[in-house]
Enzyme design. Structure first.
Site, PDB file in Angstrom:
ATOM      1  N   ARG A  62      26.262  20.791  95.430  1.00 23.25           N
ATOM      2  CA  ARG A  62      27.890  21.182  93.848  1.00 23.25           C
ATOM      3  C   ARG A  62      28.467  21.894  95.342  1.00 23.25           C
ATOM      4  O   ARG A  62      28.702  22.878  95.842  1.00 23.25           O
ATOM      5  CB  ARG A  62      27.107  21.731  93.473  1.00 23.25           C
ATOM      6  CG  ARG A  62      28.155  21.961  92.536  1.00 23.25           C
ATOM      7  CD  ARG A  62      27.337  22.538  90.974  1.00 23.25           C
ATOM      8  NE  ARG A  62      28.403  24.006  91.803  1.00 23.25           N
ATOM      9  CZ  ARG A  62      27.348  25.704  91.166  1.00 23.25           C
ATOM     10  NH1 ARG A  62      26.205  25.164  90.420  1.00 23.25           N
ATOM     11  NH2 ARG A  62      27.633  27.026  91.916  1.00 23.25           N
TER      12      ARG A  62
ATOM     13  N   HIS B 292      30.416  25.800  89.532  1.00 24.37           N
ATOM     14  CA  HIS B 292      29.477  25.063  88.132  1.00 24.37           C
ATOM     15  C   HIS B 292      30.566  24.507  87.255  1.00 24.37           C
ATOM     16  O   HIS B 292      30.501  23.521  87.004  1.00 24.37           O
ATOM     17  CB  HIS B 292      28.698  25.855  87.299  1.00 24.37           C
ATOM     18  CG  HIS B 292      28.581  25.723  86.260  1.00 24.37           C
ATOM     19  ND1 HIS B 292      27.114  24.619  85.985  1.00 24.37           N
ATOM     20  CD2 HIS B 292      28.891  26.085  85.217  1.00 24.37           C
ATOM     21  CE1 HIS B 292      26.880  24.664  84.462  1.00 24.37           C
ATOM     22  NE2 HIS B 292      27.693  24.929  84.905  1.00 24.37           N
TER      23      HIS B 292
ATOM     24  N   TYR C 272      27.760  34.254  94.120  1.00 24.21           N
ATOM     25  CA  TYR C 272      26.109  33.764  94.873  1.00 24.21           C
ATOM     26  C   TYR C 272      25.729  33.204  95.830  1.00 24.21           C
ATOM     27  O   TYR C 272      24.996  32.729  95.789  1.00 24.21           O
ATOM     28  CB  TYR C 272      25.729  34.029  92.696  1.00 24.21           C
ATOM     29  CG  TYR C 272      25.749  32.657  92.405  1.00 24.21           C
ATOM     30  CD1 TYR C 272      25.979  31.255  93.382  1.00 24.21           C
ATOM     31  CD2 TYR C 272      26.703  32.318  91.487  1.00 24.21           C
ATOM     32  CE1 TYR C 272      26.472  30.120  92.391  1.00 24.21           C
ATOM     33  CE2 TYR C 272      27.647  31.330  90.621  1.00 24.21           C
ATOM     34  CZ  TYR C 272      27.378  30.315  91.328  1.00 24.21           C
ATOM     35  OH  TYR C 272      27.948  28.890  90.883  1.00 24.21           O
TER      36      TYR C 272
END
Lengths: 327, 360
Positions: free
Chosen positions: B251, B255, B264
């Site tokens: 990715r 998100h 993170y």
């Protein structure tokens, strides 16, 4: 040809009848094929319609509901059985987040013409999780229709209508009266309307509203009260969503008094919604407060005590008497 | 039946790591594939820009999934059915979803799910993993109706942790359903990394318990993705049942636009992933083959930029739906109580009404 059938057999008759008429109807569920369902609602259908139209599934309710959604968008009309309503909860995400919303969120490009059948309610000394009445959970969801028959004839006619409906219908079968009454019905393919109440008994003194298995006690109470010269109008709500408020309001305007009877817990039960609607639209025509005869807001007791939970005929007679005494 | 490990034909620079399939000798498919990958990425860039300027809602970026969605979509037949999750806009666009409608969906308008070009494809599944079961239902319908078609459904690595996914693999195996499951294993489910989702060595191994073939594929390698997808589709068309493809990717984005992955995720990991990304890899191969050069690249970028800009302009010009639209598709026929509520909503939206908005 007339058949003398109980409610359970009327379900079977409607399924077979419509499957002969409409090739797109397929059945799926746990134990519905070779075994004909744990109550035998689908008995002998596998033999007549074959493996592809009467499908025994693995033991997974989420999967049953998810497949039903998928099939219904592609030209099939699946009728799924959830073996007991107490096991419908894993299926709810598919019913609520997908079946109920598909038409709306695709602006009618796709839709979910499907039926989910489930036996529900107490009174048959069943194991835990087999006796609850949680119909309100589903009646609260926009996009669903929720139908509950209370006689063999209405089971036949309403299930036909459910299978012909272009939108998802939850068809809840009151298993306490699955075999209690036989009725002569003709397998003529004539449906009964979804979204309409059925007036089972006319009367001018008070309106009694109920659905499902509690119709039995409601009619018993009305008959007993007749002996005392009290004329009850008894209405089977039948479609708890969408609700036929017109028939309800017309009756309440005539009698001025209303008792709502349901097996489900009192808190936020459908009785509350009906009472609120009557209060909004016919308050000044009421001659007494609306009464509710319901189950308690407790966990459904295990069967040794279930009769203490379920409303009975005397409860209804008492509620009617109190409502009539109000002045 | 066992899972196969990591099918790959091109390395990060687009240099073959093994003999290429015969079809790879011709440039046409690669040019088409490249076109759509660039289109998807430019759509993505525009969508994020629109969101950042308040002209689009929360948007799930597709960055890093181009090498999966594009070859899969190009391998499907038009009468196959796509049952997507929420990161398959590249696939949807190739299958006919107009760019305007793709913007419209993320702009908060149900008409983005309504395009007639979508045929019987499902709208995005926002709840996790439910689409895997819908795909099995669609595939069951194909099987019952004796259609030589297949259903293709996607899921993220996080989604494979849900029961729906396992129930779907299970029924697809038992009923030999014509369905292809594709995991976009992009290593992150919002902030939760792949190793916290499952102790399985490969997510494709989840096929073993269902008794179906599972294959792990380099999801940044369009040749590997086309090979794996075609084989899986052939199996489906021939009545041989389902296949699980784990497409290993990364990715490259947050998100969604509501997320901030720097909270993170290690930046070095992201940098390393950009080295493996699918568009650069495909371009490397095309240049090596003599099919592509700077000039062609410039012309393509210019053309696609124009297309995307025009679609975005069209989207922005589209007026919202009439207020009654959110009643009109609840049921085939509107029940009485909704007729009444619809009237209230319409009246409230009128000038002088409590919900009236300027410009409506």
């Amino acid at each position: 040809m007339k058949h003398s059938v109980c409610l359970l057999e009327a379900v079977n008759l409607a399924l077979a009848s419509e499957m002969r008429r409409d090739d797109s109807i397929v059945l799926l569920g746990e134990d519905i094929g070779v075994n004909g369902g744990v109550f035998r609602a689908t008995a002998s259908l596998r033999e007549e319609f074959g493996l592809k139209r009467v499908m025994d599934t693995p033991l997974a309710e989420t999967m049953i509901a998810g497949l039903t959604v998928g099939m219904s968008t592609q030209g099939l009309k699946p009728v799924a059985e959830i073996q007991f309503m107490g096991f419908i909860f894993p299926a709810l995400e598919h019913i609520i987040c997908h079946a109920a919303r598909m038409r709306n969120r695709t602006r009618s490009r796709l839709s979910c013409p499907m039926v989910i059948r489930a036996p529900f309610g107490g009174g048959i000394h069943a194991p835990e999780h087999h006796s609850e009445s949680t119909e309100t959970l589903l009646a609260h969801i926009p996009g669903l229709k929720v139908v509950i028959p209370s006689s063999p004839a209405r089971a036949y006619g309403l299930l036909l209508a459910a299978m012909r409906d272009p939108d998802p219908v939850i068809f809840l079968e009151p298993k306490r009266i699955y075999r209690s009454v036989q009725q002569e019905i003709e397998d003529n393919g004539v449906e009964l309307p979804i979204g309409k109440c059925f007036t089972l008994r006319e009367g001018s003194d008070i309106t009694l509203l109920s659905w499902g298995a509690m119709i039995t006690e409601t009619l018993e109470a009305a008959a007993a009260l007749k002996e005392q010269g009290i004329h009850c109008e008894v209405i089977d709500v039948a479609s708890i969503s969408p609700l036929d408020t017109e028939t309800i309001l017309t009756s309440v305007r005539k009698t001025g008094r209303l008792v709502i009877i349901h097996e489900a817990p009192r808190n936020l039960g459908l009785g509350a919604e009906i009472a609120a609607t009557v209060a909004e639209k016919a308050l000044l025509e009421l001659q007494a407060p609306i009464a509710r005869v319901t189950g308690y807001d407790t966990v459904m007791p295990y069967f040794r005590l279930e009769n203490h939970y379920l409303p009975n005929t005397q409860d209804i007679i008492d509620a009617v008497t109190q409502t009539l005494e109000f002045s | 039946m066992n899972t196969q490990n990591h099918l790959q034909f091109l390395d990060c620079e687009g240099v073959p790591t093994q003999a290429l399939p015969k079809w790879a000798e011709e440039p046409d498919w690669f040019l088409k594939c490249y076109h759509f990958m660039v289109l998807a990425r430019q759509f993505d860039t525009k969508a994020i820009a629109l969101q950042r300027t308040g002209q689009l809602g929360t948007y799930a970026s597709l960055l890093g999934s181009e090498g999966i969605d594009v070859p899969v979509a190009l391998s499907m037949q038009s009468d196959d059915v796509l049952v997507p999750y929420y990161r398959n806009h590249a696939c949807q666009i190739i299958r006919g979803l107009p760019l305007e409608d793709a913007f419209l969906y993320w702009g908060g308008d149900e008409r983005g799910n309504a395009a007639i070009e979508m045929g019987k494809d499902f709208p995005n599944a926002v709840p996790i993993a439910t689409q895997s079961l819908h795909a099995c239902g669609v595939a069951t319908a194909m099987k019952i109706n004796n259609l030589k078609q297949a259903t293709v459904t996607f899921i993220g690595d996080g989604g494979t942790s849900k029961g729906d996914f396992m129930e779907a693999l299970n029924i697809a195996g038992v009923w030999h359903l014509p369905v292809v499951f594709i995991i976009n294993n992009n290593q992150w489910a919002i902030s939760v990394p792949r190793e916290i989702q499952s102790a399985a060595n490969a997510l494709a191994d989840k096929a073993i318990a269902a008794g179906i073939p599972g294959i792990q594929v380099d999801g940044n390698d369009v040749i590997a993705m086309r090979e794996a997808t075609n084989q899986a589709l052939q199996r489906a068309y021939e009545g041989k049942g389902p296949t699980l493809i784990e497409a290993v990717s990364y990715r490259l984005c947050d998100h969604t636009t509501a997320d901030d992955a720097t909270r993170y995720r290690d930046n070095d990991e992201l940098k390393a992933a950009w080295h493996r990304e699918p568009i650069k890899r495909l371009r490397g191969h095309m240049v090596n083959q003599g099919w592509w050069d700077e000039e062609k690249e410039k012309a393509l970028l210019h053309e696609i930029n124009k297309t995307v800009q025009k679609s975005a302009d069209n989207y922005i010009k589209m007026a919202p739906q009439a207020v009654e639209s959110f009643f009109d598709h609840m049921y085939a026929e509107l029940p009485e109580h909704l007729v009444e509520q619809r009237d209230w909503a319409v009246v409230k939206a009128m000038p002088g009404g409590s919900h009236h908005q300027e410009g409506e």
